[in-house]
Design a protein around this motif. Sequence first.
Motif, PDB file in Angstrom:
ATOM      1  N   GLU A 202       0.780  -1.274   0.092  1.00 58.70           N
ATOM      2  CA  GLU A 202      -0.031   0.076   0.083  1.00 58.70           C
ATOM      3  C   GLU A 202       0.870   1.299   0.071  1.00 58.70           C
ATOM      4  OE1 GLU A 202      -4.149   1.358   2.225  1.00 58.70           O
ATOM      5  OE2 GLU A 202      -2.674   0.207   3.302  1.00 58.70           O
ATOM      6  N   SER A 203       0.770   1.821  -0.994  1.00 56.54           N
ATOM      7  CA  SER A 203       1.471   3.379  -1.074  1.00 56.54           C
ATOM      8  C   SER A 203       0.359   4.328  -1.224  1.00 56.54           C
ATOM      9  CB  SER A 203       2.448   3.239  -2.377  1.00 56.54           C
ATOM     10  OG  SER A 203       2.895   4.472  -2.475  1.00 56.54           O
ATOM     11  N   GLY A 204       0.346   5.130   0.009  1.00 57.62           N
ATOM     12  CA  GLY A 204      -0.650   6.201   0.255  1.00 57.62           C
ATOM     13  C   GLY A 204      -2.199   5.431  -0.024  1.00 57.62           C
ATOM     14  N   PRO A 205      -2.755   6.226  -1.305  1.00 58.17           N
ATOM     15  CA  PRO A 205      -3.969   5.876  -1.577  1.00 58.17           C
ATOM     16  C   PRO A 205      -4.052   4.527  -2.768  1.00 58.17           C
ATOM     17  CG  PRO A 205      -3.204   7.719  -2.901  1.00 58.17           C
ATOM     18  CD  PRO A 205      -2.263   7.552  -2.195  1.00 58.17           C
ATOM     19  N   GLY A 233       2.318  20.949  -7.943  1.00 62.63           N
ATOM     20  CA  GLY A 233       1.857  20.517  -6.471  1.00 62.63           C
ATOM     21  C   GLY A 233       0.879  19.511  -6.562  1.00 62.63           C
ATOM     22  N   SER A 234       0.189  19.353  -7.696  1.00 63.10           N
ATOM     23  CA  SER A 234      -0.866  18.377  -7.472  1.00 63.10           C
ATOM     24  C   SER A 234      -0.485  16.910  -7.357  1.00 63.10           C
ATOM     25  CB  SER A 234      -1.939  18.587  -8.595  1.00 63.10           C
ATOM     26  OG  SER A 234      -1.179  18.368  -9.912  1.00 63.10           O
ATOM     27  N   PRO A 235      -1.219  15.905  -6.919  1.00 61.63           N
ATOM     28  CA  PRO A 235      -0.823  14.545  -6.704  1.00 61.63           C
ATOM     29  C   PRO A 235      -0.889  13.769  -7.866  1.00 61.63           C
ATOM     30  CG  PRO A 235      -3.184  14.963  -5.646  1.00 61.63           C
ATOM     31  CD  PRO A 235      -2.527  16.219  -6.129  1.00 61.63           C
ATOM     32  N   ALA A 236      -0.007  12.612  -7.987  1.00 59.63           N
ATOM     33  CA  ALA A 236      -0.236  12.039  -9.110  1.00 59.63           C
ATOM     34  C   ALA A 236       0.193  10.465  -8.554  1.00 59.63           C
ATOM     35  CB  ALA A 236       0.780  12.269 -10.205  1.00 59.63           C
ATOM     36  N   SER A 237      -0.601   9.488  -8.862  1.00 58.91           N
ATOM     37  CA  SER A 237      -0.377   8.084  -8.543  1.00 58.91           C
ATOM     38  C   SER A 237      -0.299   7.204  -9.699  1.00 58.91           C
ATOM     39  CB  SER A 237      -1.725   7.598  -7.718  1.00 58.91           C
ATOM     40  OG  SER A 237      -2.280   8.400  -6.838  1.00 58.91           O
ATOM     41  N   PRO A 427     -15.498  -4.057  -4.699  1.00 61.14           N
ATOM     42  CA  PRO A 427     -16.265  -3.602  -3.310  1.00 61.14           C
ATOM     43  C   PRO A 427     -16.929  -2.214  -3.862  1.00 61.14           C
ATOM     44  CG  PRO A 427     -14.397  -4.891  -2.701  1.00 61.14           C
ATOM     45  CD  PRO A 427     -14.171  -4.912  -3.977  1.00 61.14           C
ATOM     46  N   LEU A 428     -17.740  -1.805  -3.078  1.00 68.20           N
ATOM     47  CA  LEU A 428     -18.473  -0.443  -3.374  1.00 68.20           C
ATOM     48  C   LEU A 428     -17.351   0.695  -2.666  1.00 68.20           C
ATOM     49  CD1 LEU A 428     -21.997  -1.277  -2.313  1.00 68.20           C
ATOM     50  CD2 LEU A 428     -20.832  -0.775  -4.635  1.00 68.20           C
ATOM     51  N   ASP A 429     -16.638   0.194  -1.607  1.00 68.11           N
ATOM     52  CA  ASP A 429     -15.808   1.349  -0.880  1.00 68.11           C
ATOM     53  C   ASP A 429     -14.353   1.078  -1.488  1.00 68.11           C
ATOM     54  OD1 ASP A 429     -15.076  -1.257   0.195  1.00 68.11           O
ATOM     55  OD2 ASP A 429     -15.249  -0.607   2.161  1.00 68.11           O
ATOM     56  N   ALA A 430     -14.048   0.693  -2.706  1.00 61.06           N
ATOM     57  CA  ALA A 430     -12.852   0.388  -3.257  1.00 61.06           C
ATOM     58  C   ALA A 430     -11.855   1.380  -3.257  1.00 61.06           C
ATOM     59  CB  ALA A 430     -12.884  -0.575  -4.553  1.00 61.06           C
ATOM     60  N   ALA A 431     -12.361   2.888  -3.710  1.00 63.20           N
ATOM     61  CA  ALA A 431     -11.740   4.106  -3.712  1.00 63.20           C
ATOM     62  C   ALA A 431     -11.362   4.449  -2.220  1.00 63.20           C
ATOM     63  CB  ALA A 431     -12.560   5.217  -4.108  1.00 63.20           C
ATOM     64  N   PHE A 461      -9.467   7.375  -8.454  1.00 62.91           N
ATOM     65  CA  PHE A 461      -9.405   8.937  -9.319  1.00 62.91           C
ATOM     66  C   PHE A 461     -10.555   9.707  -8.684  1.00 62.91           C
ATOM     67  CE2 PHE A 461     -11.342  11.578 -12.343  1.00 62.91           C
ATOM     68  CZ  PHE A 461     -10.386  11.880 -13.017  1.00 62.91           C
ATOM     69  N   PRO A 462     -10.387  11.057  -8.463  1.00 55.94           N
ATOM     70  CA  PRO A 462      -8.989  11.503  -8.946  1.00 55.94           C
ATOM     71  C   PRO A 462      -8.122  11.186  -7.682  1.00 55.94           C
ATOM     72  CG  PRO A 462     -10.538  12.925  -7.910  1.00 55.94           C
ATOM     73  CD  PRO A 462     -11.351  11.885  -7.905  1.00 55.94           C
ATOM     74  N   ALA A 463      -6.595  11.511  -7.956  1.00 52.15           N
ATOM     75  CA  ALA A 463      -5.835  11.357  -7.357  1.00 52.15           C
ATOM     76  C   ALA A 463      -5.886  11.862  -5.894  1.00 52.15           C
ATOM     77  CB  ALA A 463      -4.275  11.810  -7.965  1.00 52.15           C
ATOM     78  N   VAL A 464      -5.480  11.092  -5.082  1.00 52.60           N
ATOM     79  CA  VAL A 464      -5.698  11.684  -3.701  1.00 52.60           C
ATOM     80  C   VAL A 464      -4.361  12.019  -3.310  1.00 52.60           C
ATOM     81  CG1 VAL A 464      -6.182  11.000  -1.273  1.00 52.60           C
ATOM     82  CG2 VAL A 464      -7.332   9.358  -3.294  1.00 52.60           C
ATOM     83  N   PRO A 465      -4.457  13.450  -2.368  1.00 55.43           N
ATOM     84  CA  PRO A 465      -3.211  14.079  -1.986  1.00 55.43           C
ATOM     85  C   PRO A 465      -2.178  13.019  -1.255  1.00 55.43           C
ATOM     86  CG  PRO A 465      -5.021  15.327  -1.744  1.00 55.43           C
ATOM     87  CD  PRO A 465      -5.612  14.093  -2.125  1.00 55.43           C
ATOM     88  N   GLN A 466      -0.854  13.218  -1.103  1.00 55.48           N
ATOM     89  CA  GLN A 466      -0.110  12.392  -0.465  1.00 55.48           C
ATOM     90  C   GLN A 466      -0.484  12.227   0.992  1.00 55.48           C
ATOM     91  OE1 GLN A 466       3.991  12.420  -1.681  1.00 55.48           O
ATOM     92  NE2 GLN A 466       3.691  13.234  -3.411  1.00 55.48           N
ATOM     93  N   GLY A 467      -0.396  11.145   1.650  1.00 54.99           N
ATOM     94  CA  GLY A 467      -0.572  10.972   3.090  1.00 54.99           C
ATOM     95  C   GLY A 467      -1.936  10.344   3.470  1.00 54.99           C
ATOM     96  N   ALA A 468      -2.730  10.528   2.437  1.00 55.30           N
ATOM     97  CA  ALA A 468      -4.233   9.880   2.379  1.00 55.30           C
ATOM     98  C   ALA A 468      -3.749   8.359   2.028  1.00 55.30           C
ATOM     99  CB  ALA A 468      -5.298  10.532   1.664  1.00 55.30           C
TER     100      ALA A 468
END
Length: 471
Positions: A202-205, A233-237, A427-431, A461-468
Motif C-alpha cells: 500500500e502506497s498512500g491511496p 503540486g497536484s498529486p499523481a498516482s 467492493p463499493l468502498d474500493a476507492a 480517481f481523482p488522485a488523492v493527496p499524499q498522506g491519504a
Amino acid sequence: MSQMPQLSACPSCEEPLESGDRFCGACGYDLSAVPARPQDNPTITMNGSVPVQGAPAGAYPEPPAAPPAGGPWPGPGPDGPGTPGAAHLPTDLPGTGPGGSALPPGTPPPPAAPPAPAADVRFDRPPQPDGYAGPAEVYRTQPDEYPLQAPDPRVSAESAARAAGAGGKVCVACRAGRVDDDGYCENCGHAQPRERDHMEQESGPVAAVSDRGLRHHRNEDAFALGTTALPDGSPASVAIVCDGVSSATRPDDASAAAARAASETLLAALPRGAHPQQAMHDAIVAASRAVNSLAEEPATAREHAPHQNAPACTIVGAVVTSGLLIVGWVGDSRAYWVPVDRSAPPARLTEDDSWAAQMVAAGLMNEAEAYADERAHAITGWLGADAYELEPHTAAFKPDRPGVVVVCTDGLWNYAEAAEDMARVVPLDAAAHPLHSARVLVGHALDGGGHDNVTVALVPFPAVPQGAGSA
C-alpha cells in the motif's frame, strides 16, 4: 461342529502352522475353510495302471512317471495296486551327487527351499501383534503405516531459538530447522514459502496484491506502486502490473525488471513536467529495455539460436492525476474503470494484444466465440528480446466522476472478463479502502479456481493527496 483338519503348512502361503491354529499368522487364511483331505489314493499308481476312483484327477500333483536315476521307486503294497502303499521318507531313496555317483551313507539331506510366497500376499508389512489375525484382503488393500515419533517440544524450541539467534529463518513445517539459502529446511527438507508467493503493498491511496494462485509452482507476476507530485503540486498516482510469459526463460525476472523500470521512469519524469501520456510511453520503452537486457548471451550462442526463449512479459500501467487518467499497455494485461456511482457504466480501458482480440477486430468472430477458443490467450505483443516490434499502446481519459482504476493480469480478469462483471466484484468502498478491495479481488480469482498467478492494483480517481490512504 466338524473337526478342523490338521495342517502343517498354510494352503495359501505355505507358512508353517502350529497345532490348533485357526488362521494363518502370515496371510490370515481361514484354516477352517480348508476341506478335509480325502483318502490318500494316488491318481496314478507306480506301475502305470488306471487311476483309482476316489480323488478327482488333478486334485494332487502327479508324481514323476519315471523313477529318478540311482535307484528304483518302492513298489506297490503287498495287497496289489489298489491298496495304498506304505509311507516313505525322502531319506529312504538313495541320493546321487552332481556327477551321478551315489552319495556316501549318512549324508544329510539338502536343506529345504524356503516356501514360495503365494500370489497377492504381502510380506513387507510390520509384524502383527500376537493373537491378531485378519482376512488376507485386509493386508492386500491397506497400506503399511510408519508412524513418526513427535519431536520433543523442548528440542524444537531450542533449535528454533538457535536458528533465530543466528539470523536465519525457522522452518514453517517443523518449526525447528534452519532454512538454508536455497529455501529448504536443513532439518526436514521442507520447501519454504517464497516471498513472491503472496505480496501486498500500500502506497498512500494506491494498493496492490499479488498471489501465486492455486495451480502454478511460482508467482511470475510483479507490480510496482508509487505516488509523486506534478510541478504544480497536484498529486499523481502510479501503478504498474506485469505478467511473465511462462513459456519464456526467467519470466519472474522479466516481470520484476519491467515493473521496476517502468515505475522508476514514471516517478522521475512526472515531477519534471513530462506529459503523463508521453511519460507512460517512455516508461514502457524503458521496461522493454530492462527485459531485453536479461537475454544477453555470448555471441556464439546468438549465432546458433538468436534470442531463443528470451525472457518476456506483458505490461499494463496507469497514471492518475487530479483530472486525467492515462493507461499504457503491451500484451493482454488489462485496466478497467469502475465508477463509485455504480449506476454509471464501467468500462474496459485497454485492448488485448492477443489472438482473440485480432479475430474480433477483423470481424471473424464475436467476443464470446473468440475467447472461448483455446487460442484466445495466445499473445501477439509482449516485452522481450524476441518481440517482433515494440508498439506501446497509450490512452488518455477525463472521467467526469470519481471512481477506481483496476489494473490487473489475466489471472483476475479470466474470472470477471466483461467490465460489468468486474464492477460487480469490486467492493463499493474500493476507492476508500484499496488494499482490502485488492484482497477481495484476488480472493475472487482463487475461489474461481486460481488457475493462474493473480495480480491486481487499485488506483482511486481523482488522485488523492499524499498522506491519504485506506482507513
